[in-house]
Design an enzyme around this catalytic site. Structure first.
Site, PDB file in Angstrom:
ATOM      1  N   LYS A 179      59.862  28.281  29.513  1.00 42.08           N
ATOM      2  CA  LYS A 179      61.706  28.274  29.429  1.00 42.08           C
ATOM      3  C   LYS A 179      61.966  29.669  29.599  1.00 42.08           C
ATOM      4  CE  LYS A 179      61.714  25.775  25.967  1.00 42.08           C
ATOM      5  NZ  LYS A 179      60.563  25.404  26.045  1.00 42.08           N
ATOM      6  N   THR A 180      61.393  30.600  28.693  1.00 41.79           N
ATOM      7  CA  THR A 180      61.784  31.897  28.904  1.00 41.79           C
ATOM      8  C   THR A 180      61.149  32.856  29.866  1.00 41.79           C
ATOM      9  OG1 THR A 180      61.181  31.993  26.383  1.00 41.79           O
ATOM     10  CG2 THR A 180      61.462  34.451  27.969  1.00 41.79           C
ATOM     11  N   THR A 202      63.215  23.252  22.024  1.00 42.20           N
ATOM     12  CA  THR A 202      62.208  22.397  21.700  1.00 42.20           C
ATOM     13  C   THR A 202      62.457  20.870  22.129  1.00 42.20           C
ATOM     14  OG1 THR A 202      61.503  23.656  20.000  1.00 42.20           O
ATOM     15  CG2 THR A 202      61.091  24.299  21.641  1.00 42.20           C
ATOM     16  N   ASP A 259      67.562  31.840  23.183  1.00 47.53           N
ATOM     17  CA  ASP A 259      66.091  30.497  23.482  1.00 47.53           C
ATOM     18  C   ASP A 259      66.831  29.785  22.030  1.00 47.53           C
ATOM     19  OD1 ASP A 259      63.493  29.790  24.051  1.00 47.53           O
ATOM     20  OD2 ASP A 259      62.790  31.713  22.626  1.00 47.53           O
ATOM     21  N   ARG A 284      50.972  29.191  27.704  1.00 47.63           N
ATOM     22  CA  ARG A 284      51.134  30.365  26.760  1.00 47.63           C
ATOM     23  C   ARG A 284      49.555  29.410  26.190  1.00 47.63           C
ATOM     24  NH1 ARG A 284      55.416  29.411  23.011  1.00 47.63           N
ATOM     25  NH2 ARG A 284      56.517  31.290  24.043  1.00 47.63           N
TER      26      ARG A 284
END
Length: 343
Positions: free
Chosen positions: A67-68, A161, A112, A220
């Site tokens: 997402k980032t 999330t 975020d 990640r």
């Protein structure tokens, strides 16, 4: 405690720099999520063609799926600057008004954990997103008045999330809502190979697949495992990562073939063995394994449920038949004490 905190902070910063170095900066380099990539490609091209700010984007999905990274890619593709913040950081109205008052035309503003915005701060965001207006309250009491400042049209990108925790008014102000899903093994293996290339590490395709298989469908996590396997290869092998090296390193890290780490295994084994399979309350599990309840609920449980090892019920958490079979725990009569451990 202070020394431990300093080390932890340094490790977290090191991890962030490591992740940032591996992030793609162009949409064409972003692997996986074809549906999201296609929608963004069209929206970005249309905005550039019209010379306007792109519509606001809401990115939803578990941590670590990109997402980032996508927020940065949107700014890069649009050729504009990126400013970013996070929901927990914005504690006062002044925090958000200060950022919005300096926003520039067509700029990308990334928030975020947007689901963690405080209600009064969220209200300021409504007018900014929909009407490109910043409402500032001047004074207090009967003499208070609202002064509106026009804002240039910008693109807000929110990441969450927990989409269910977003209020309906806030969610409705995002024109593009994209759900990111866990990656399949093949795509994740390609990401591992790309990361290994950037880190100048030799890696076999089978080794990349093994890391991907244990990466929980999350880039990640797969990249972090790659980093640990790289360390093992440099110390215990010749520096190149083949299947045997990857398998040995991952086993040493106690990451099993499903990507379950030590905490995942503790959760399931505690429910299945200590509490006879449940149901057992979240706080009881947290106390039993010495972990925070919200960490278990948000970080570990979703993946265990995806694998079919854990169920949530109104009475508590329950280990499934598959969990008993996988961990080779014999079924037995549930402990009497477990009946009282539902909260």
């Amino acid at each position: 405690m202070r020394a431990q905190s300093t080390v932890s902070s340094a490790q977290q910063e090191d991890e962030r720099q490591f992740e940032a170095a591996l992030r793609p900066t162009r949409l064409e380099d972003f692997a996986g999520q074809p549906h999201a990539r296609e929608q963004l490609a069209i929206a970005i091209e249309a905005a550039k063609h019209r010379g306007e700010a792109m519509d606001h984007v809401l990115l939803c999905g578990p941590p670590g799926l990109g997402k980032t990274t996508l927020a940065g890619i949107i700014a890069q593709e649009l050729g504009v600057t990126l400013d970013q913040t996070a929901g927990p950081v914005l504690q006062k109205k002044l925090d958000l008004t200060g950022i919005l008052s300096s926003v520039r035309a067509r700029q990308v503003f990334f928030i975020d954990e947007i689901h963690r915005l405080l209600p009064d701060i969220e209200e300021i965001l409504y007018a900014a997103l929909e009407d490109f207006r910043l409402d500032i309250l001047i004074g207090t009491g009967p003499g208070a008045r609202t002064h509106s400042l026009p804002l240039p049209r910008f693109t807000a990108v929110g990441a969450t999330t927990r989409q269910g925790l977003l209020s309906a008014p806030l969610r409705s102000r995002f024109g593009i809502v994209l759900r990111l899903d866990p990656y399949d093994e093949e795509t994740l293996a390609s990401i591992v190979q790309r990361s290994a290339g950037l880190l100048e590490i030799g890696i076999d395709r089978d080794a990349a697949r093994e890391i991907a298989r244990r990466g929980r469908g999350t880039p990640r996590i797969a990249n972090r495992l790659l980093r640990r396997v790289r360390d093992y290869a440099q110390v215990r092998a010749d520096g190149r990562i083949d299947f045997a090296v990857a398998e040995a390193a991952l086993n040493l890290l106690k990451v099993d073939r499903h990507g379950l780490d030590e905490i995942d295994q503790k959760i399931v084994i505690t429910i299945a063995s200590k509490y006879g399979g449940g149901p057992v309350g979240l706080s009881t599990i947290a106390a039993s394994i010495d972990e925070q309840a919200d960490t278990i609920e948000e970080v570990y449980e979703p993946y265990l449920m995806q694998l079919g090892f854990l169920d949530r019920t109104p009475r508590g958490r329950v280990a499934t038949d598959r969990a008993f079979e996988y961990f080779q725990i014999p079924r037995r009569q549930r402990l009497v004490g477990a009946q009282n451990s539902l909260f």
